[in-house]
Design a protein around this motif. Sequence first.
Motif, PDB file in Angstrom:
ATOM      1  N   ASN A  80      -6.894  -1.196  -3.977  1.00 51.01           N
ATOM      2  CA  ASN A  80      -5.875  -1.915  -3.738  1.00 51.01           C
ATOM      3  C   ASN A  80      -6.719  -3.186  -3.480  1.00 51.01           C
ATOM      4  OD1 ASN A  80      -3.472  -3.233  -3.757  1.00 51.01           O
ATOM      5  ND2 ASN A  80      -3.196  -2.465  -1.787  1.00 51.01           N
ATOM      6  N   LYS A 113       0.979  -1.220   0.078  1.00 49.25           N
ATOM      7  CA  LYS A 113      -0.008  -0.027  -0.210  1.00 49.25           C
ATOM      8  C   LYS A 113       0.725   1.283   0.160  1.00 49.25           C
ATOM      9  CE  LYS A 113      -3.636   2.328   2.870  1.00 49.25           C
ATOM     10  NZ  LYS A 113      -4.575   2.168   4.059  1.00 49.25           N
ATOM     11  N   TYR A 129      -2.688  -7.097  -0.721  1.00 47.89           N
ATOM     12  CA  TYR A 129      -4.056  -6.288  -1.165  1.00 47.89           C
ATOM     13  C   TYR A 129      -4.594  -5.901   0.343  1.00 47.89           C
ATOM     14  CZ  TYR A 129      -3.329  -8.054  -5.678  1.00 47.89           C
ATOM     15  OH  TYR A 129      -2.702  -8.457  -7.009  1.00 47.89           O
ATOM     16  N   ASN A 147       0.043  -9.382 -11.078  1.00 46.04           N
ATOM     17  CA  ASN A 147      -1.128  -8.967 -10.215  1.00 46.04           C
ATOM     18  C   ASN A 147      -2.454  -9.173 -10.759  1.00 46.04           C
ATOM     19  OD1 ASN A 147      -2.471  -6.742 -11.881  1.00 46.04           O
ATOM     20  ND2 ASN A 147      -0.752  -6.213 -12.194  1.00 46.04           N
ATOM     21  N   THR A 155      -5.940  -7.301 -10.949  1.00 38.99           N
ATOM     22  CA  THR A 155      -6.828  -6.219 -10.687  1.00 38.99           C
ATOM     23  C   THR A 155      -7.859  -6.165 -11.754  1.00 38.99           C
ATOM     24  OG1 THR A 155      -5.155  -4.467 -11.362  1.00 38.99           O
ATOM     25  CG2 THR A 155      -5.482  -4.787  -9.114  1.00 38.99           C
ATOM     26  N   TYR A 171       2.454   1.894  -3.242  1.00 38.19           N
ATOM     27  CA  TYR A 171       1.820   2.511  -4.430  1.00 38.19           C
ATOM     28  C   TYR A 171       1.818   4.006  -4.373  1.00 38.19           C
ATOM     29  CZ  TYR A 171      -0.181  -2.011  -5.945  1.00 38.19           C
ATOM     30  OH  TYR A 171      -0.385  -3.348  -6.447  1.00 38.19           O
TER      31      TYR A 171
END
Length: 583
Positions: free
Chosen positions: A281, A4, A275, A59, A61, A7
């Motif tokens: 996220n 987190k 995540y 990833n 997403t 990012y």
Amino acid sequence: MTMKRLYITLLSLSSLFFINCSDDYLDKNPISDVSEESFFLTASDLELYTNGFYLMLPNSTARNEIFTYDSQCGDIVHNTLSDLMIGARIVPATGGGWNWGNLRNINYFLENYERCEDEAAKNRFGGVARFFRAYYYFGMVVNFGDVPWYDTTMEADDEGLYKARDSRQFVVDKILEDLDWAINNMGDEQYAYEVSKFTALALKSRVALFEGTFEKYHGISGYEKYLEAAADASEELMDTGVYSIYSTGNPNLDYADLFRAETAQTTEVILAREYTEPLTNGHRANYYTLTGSQGRPGMPKSAVNSYLNSDGSRFTDQADFNAVSFADETVDRDPRLAQTIRTPGYSRVGEGTALPPDLSFSITGYHITKFVTSSNSDGINQNTNDLPVFRFAEVLLNFAEAKAELGTITQDDLDRSIGLLRNRVGMPGLSMDDSNADPDDYQAMIYPNVSGANQGLLLEIRRERRIELYMEGHRWNDIRRWKVGQSITLPLRGIYLPGAGEYDLDGNGSIDTVIYEGDAPADQIAGAKYFKLGADIHLSADNLIDPLPEFNTRSFNEDRDYLLPIPIQELQLNPNLTQNPNW
């Protein structure tokens, strides 16, 4: 630093000196926006820069990368097939994976990081950078074979930009050099979300096994040294005692819980994607498997058939294994099957209502549940359970396979590798003598080029790998290195449904699925799902769900399709490059 925080950092970092990935090693934003004279001086500077490299990891997403890697080769079946599966790949004009931006960022760091006077920081983050250079180049070798090796940044007048491709063996040797540097110089700290010496050992195990088996099965000499490196790296990591197979002693939940855990289970997970925040996220494991808009992913029957019975016997040894009802075929099987797809008695996390497989969301009827958590996370990008990138189970499988391919494996080696995976789920161990005395015909059909004294054992190791690592993005690379591309042309099938009728798929005494012909019945059973035969559901001649009948005839070019083509523009820009065979 957590993902987190990573990012947030990258938002400011990218405006300073990170370049866009592009087809050309020179297509870059000016790195000089931040002067090396004023940067790379502290441990924080080194950490800040190397944080950007983590974006190279897979990833999940918007693009569902982690979950759909295996769909391109049919180990997860969608309502559309990849270009690879239907033989529709073409030589691209640009792009196509021939991207060098990440490499330039890494090389720039390695040319400047030693300005820092903090020796511990240099060792750690120098190791991180070399890990990611190895990771980057491994992907290039897997996709393209021979590629140019660059370990410095270059400008427009550098003749090296127009060099020919280096051999895959040369590049892999360089990859292993980078990983050895990281292993020998990084400390013994263990991180869940950051690269460590243990991550470097795991990548070395993966790279060396890939190259050793690729060369063996593609007829390239000198493969033995890579298999030995794979076995040695795996064993070194095993002998540290830092990692073990996650288990609480519950064989019916532990495998599933490993992938549903909100925080990575670091007893087994060596490196994870973190995540933390829904939407901003989070990932979409729940949404992917519980909505019809995500391709209706389903496990193929060939994978289901590969799960052993719970007593260790082979499900496919029975004559009618493709004509067994869903409720019956999922009883008394390897417990990992019930922890990967919906089987009788399945219920959502935190809920008690049993749910049958839903053909609305799974095109094969084998409804995937791996990574799926509670219904609170069913929206788009609502999942916050961490996803493993490297885990100890893979290292154990790499160890067993490398030793088996070398012909040096012992029963003790099996017991301390695959035996641990089977023990977690209460399955009998793998016997070397029994496997070799009676090789499995069904697995031999999938892997026809396995031979020799360890044929039966190698087939069992491949079975184990497919089951243990299902949906974790390994399958297509395994097919490539084993040279079994024809396996992706085998029929794609789902559950057995002997025609129109009412079905109790989960065996609880209530009808949950109805297959009808003609018009939908006027009086419908409450709670049942209805599907029209020949429209919503297609059946093969032997009454298995045929998810994509329009693609039953497919081909794979053994002389071409294991590698990607180099884009046309790159061949024009660099006349020293040559195209991969038959593209």
